[in-house]
Design an enzyme around this catalytic site. Structure first.
Site, PDB file in Angstrom:
ATOM      1  N   HIS A  64      42.779 -22.028 -30.288  1.00 53.58           N
ATOM      2  CA  HIS A  64      43.370 -21.688 -31.593  1.00 53.58           C
ATOM      3  C   HIS A  64      44.834 -22.109 -31.674  1.00 53.58           C
ATOM      4  CE1 HIS A  64      45.454 -17.900 -30.239  1.00 53.58           C
ATOM      5  NE2 HIS A  64      44.451 -17.829 -29.393  1.00 53.58           N
TER       6      HIS A  64
ATOM      7  N   ASP B  38      41.300 -20.082 -23.609  1.00 53.10           N
ATOM      8  CA  ASP B  38      42.332 -19.137 -24.030  1.00 53.10           C
ATOM      9  C   ASP B  38      43.013 -18.588 -22.778  1.00 53.10           C
ATOM     10  OD1 ASP B  38      43.853 -17.394 -25.708  1.00 53.10           O
ATOM     11  OD2 ASP B  38      42.163 -17.254 -27.088  1.00 53.10           O
TER      12      ASP B  38
ATOM     13  N   ASP C  19      49.711 -18.475 -25.474  1.00 51.68           N
ATOM     14  CA  ASP C  19      48.456 -18.076 -26.111  1.00 51.68           C
ATOM     15  C   ASP C  19      48.541 -18.501 -27.588  1.00 51.68           C
ATOM     16  OD1 ASP C  19      46.250 -16.758 -27.179  1.00 51.68           O
ATOM     17  OD2 ASP C  19      47.098 -14.751 -26.914  1.00 51.68           O
TER      18      ASP C  19
ATOM     19  N   HIS D  15      50.992 -11.868 -24.540  1.00 47.53           N
ATOM     20  CA  HIS D  15      51.521 -11.380 -25.821  1.00 47.53           C
ATOM     21  C   HIS D  15      52.953 -10.848 -25.681  1.00 47.53           C
ATOM     22  CE1 HIS D  15      47.690 -10.975 -28.483  1.00 47.53           C
ATOM     23  NE2 HIS D  15      47.750 -12.123 -27.844  1.00 47.53           N
TER      24      HIS D  15
ATOM     25  N   GLU E 214      42.695 -16.895 -35.099  1.00 49.24           N
ATOM     26  CA  GLU E 214      42.121 -16.144 -33.986  1.00 49.24           C
ATOM     27  C   GLU E 214      42.878 -14.847 -33.743  1.00 49.24           C
ATOM     28  OE1 GLU E 214      41.515 -14.768 -29.861  1.00 49.24           O
ATOM     29  OE2 GLU E 214      43.377 -15.396 -30.829  1.00 49.24           O
ATOM     30  N   GLU E 215      44.201 -14.869 -33.926  1.00 49.47           N
ATOM     31  CA  GLU E 215      45.000 -13.689 -33.612  1.00 49.47           C
ATOM     32  C   GLU E 215      44.707 -12.508 -34.535  1.00 49.47           C
ATOM     33  OE1 GLU E 215      46.478 -13.198 -31.029  1.00 49.47           O
ATOM     34  OE2 GLU E 215      47.240 -15.088 -30.205  1.00 49.47           O
TER      35      GLU E 215
END
Length: 386
Positions: A72, A244, A189, A324, A223-224
């Protein structure tokens, strides 16, 4: 079928360019254009959905059963929730991430009238003013605010700048590439996953590798927020491998080196046969790997299944420390992932029945049981799927 040489200089250069292009969910047009131009340069055919998800294509000797590799382009970010009387901005997160990692971040606010720079700060940011209270302030999005670097000390002055509720806030990546192979940045990410896929494509094109079946290379844009792969898969894709991040932390088996193959995430186990095929390819081609299970994690594979696609799914990851947050990875994991992807798309399809959406029991897979012979290699029906 061979393990292709991955150009790590190309991989690093591509990752730098991706990280430098802001792309929080909802603000992905520019990174879609960047990825599309690179696919053009590589000579890869592709098309876009209405909103900008990319579906690239490499032709194999057969059309069915097709494979897909997916990552993504969108990242975490924030959005203006409220303009305060003092000219500061209250925020809500885009995607799931802690305000703990927002404190001190530099960022850009994208308004209808232009872009402005700013910093995300705790409500009590000055020790000279608040003393020990700066250490007792709770962690959370209601306890931070965005200070805009402009002459704006009131809601009225902010309004004159054109900044408004709903404006997108992109967080600076603060990227560092170290000589020892470590890469530290926000938004690895999944910009790193995108770079891995492009590096695998570059190797396939350079080496003129032959693919047994068509392969689709999918780049999603939401995607997030949980809906990434819901509308980009062609119906004849039988197997999809998501690329990922894997989380390296106490209690996890992920690693910043080699490939981490996820056996399950919060949505349940990944396809029994496809994950074991990927493990076998790592063993056969001497690609370092480990397995892991993620409890607080979902990827593009979940949104594909929830959208009704009857597709085998697997997840291969690069180990990330502090996911994250201020993330760290190593080039060894990225190279290993690109090698595995290049081997996978060259590998033979072992379950021809997967070419059909529906069929009889003939050719359907089996799984070993306590009573069954554990050596399944002699039965074509029991081998790993494509």
């Amino acid at each position: 079928m061979t393990r292709l040489r991955i150009d790590t200089d190309y991989l690093a250069r591509t990752l730098r360019e991706l990280l430098a292009c802001p792309s929080p969910t909802g603000f992905t047009d520019n990174v879609v254009r960047l990825c599309g131009k690179e696919l053009d340069r590589l000579g890869i055919d592709f098309e876009l959905t209405r909103r900008g998800a990319i579906r690239a294509f490499t032709q194999g000797r057969r059309e069915h059963p097709a494979r897909a590799i997916i990552s993504h382009l969108d990242t975490l970010g924030a959005q203006v929730k409220l303009i305060k009387d003092n000219g500061r901005l209250e925020l809500v997160p885009i995607g799931h991430w802690s305000a703990r990692f927002a404190e001190g971040a530099r960022c850009t606010i994208y308004s209808e009238s232009g872009a402005y720079r700013g910093s995300i700060l705790p409500l009590k940011a000055s020790g000279h003013t608040y003393g020990d209270e700066v250490d007792s302030l709770p962690v959370g999005w209601p306890h931070v605010e965005l200070r805009v670097d402009a002459f704006a000390r009131s809601a009225e002055e902010i309004g004159r700048l054109g900044i408004d509720v709903g404006d997108i806030v992109a967080i600076d990546p603060e990227t560092e590439f170290l000589d020892n192979g470590f890469i530290v940045s926000r938004h690895l990410d999944d910009k790193a996953g995108v770079a891995v896929m492009l590096a695998a494509l570059e190797a396939i094109r350079r080496e003129k590798a032959k693919l047994p079946v068509d392969a689709y290379w999918l780049f999603t844009i939401a995607e997030e927020v949980g809906v990434g792969a819901s509308g980009v898969l062609p119906p004849h894709i039988a197997a999809m491998v998501a690329v990922d991040n894997g989380t390296t932390a106490p209690g996890q088996n992920s690693n910043e080196f080699g490939v981490t193959i996820a056996m399950a995430d919060q949505t349940g186990p990944f396809d029994w046969h496809l994950t074991r095929k990927l493990v076998g390819l790592c063993r056969d081609h001497e690609i370092r790997f480990q397995k892991d299970v993620f409890r607080h994690y979902r990827s593009d594979s979940a949104s594909a299944i929830e959208a009704g696609h009857d597709v085998r799914t697997a997840l291969v990851t690069f180990g990330v420390d502090a996911s994250h947050g201020y993330e760290r990875i190593h080039m060894h994991a990225l190279r290993s992932l690109a090698e595995l992807i290049s081997v996978y798309v060259q590998s033979p399809v072992d379950i021809p029945r997967d070419a059909e959406e529906f069929g009889s029991l003939r050719g359907f897979t089996r799984q070993p049981t306590a009573e069954a012979d554990q050596d399944l290699t002699g039965d074509a029906e029991l081998r790993d799927p494509g």
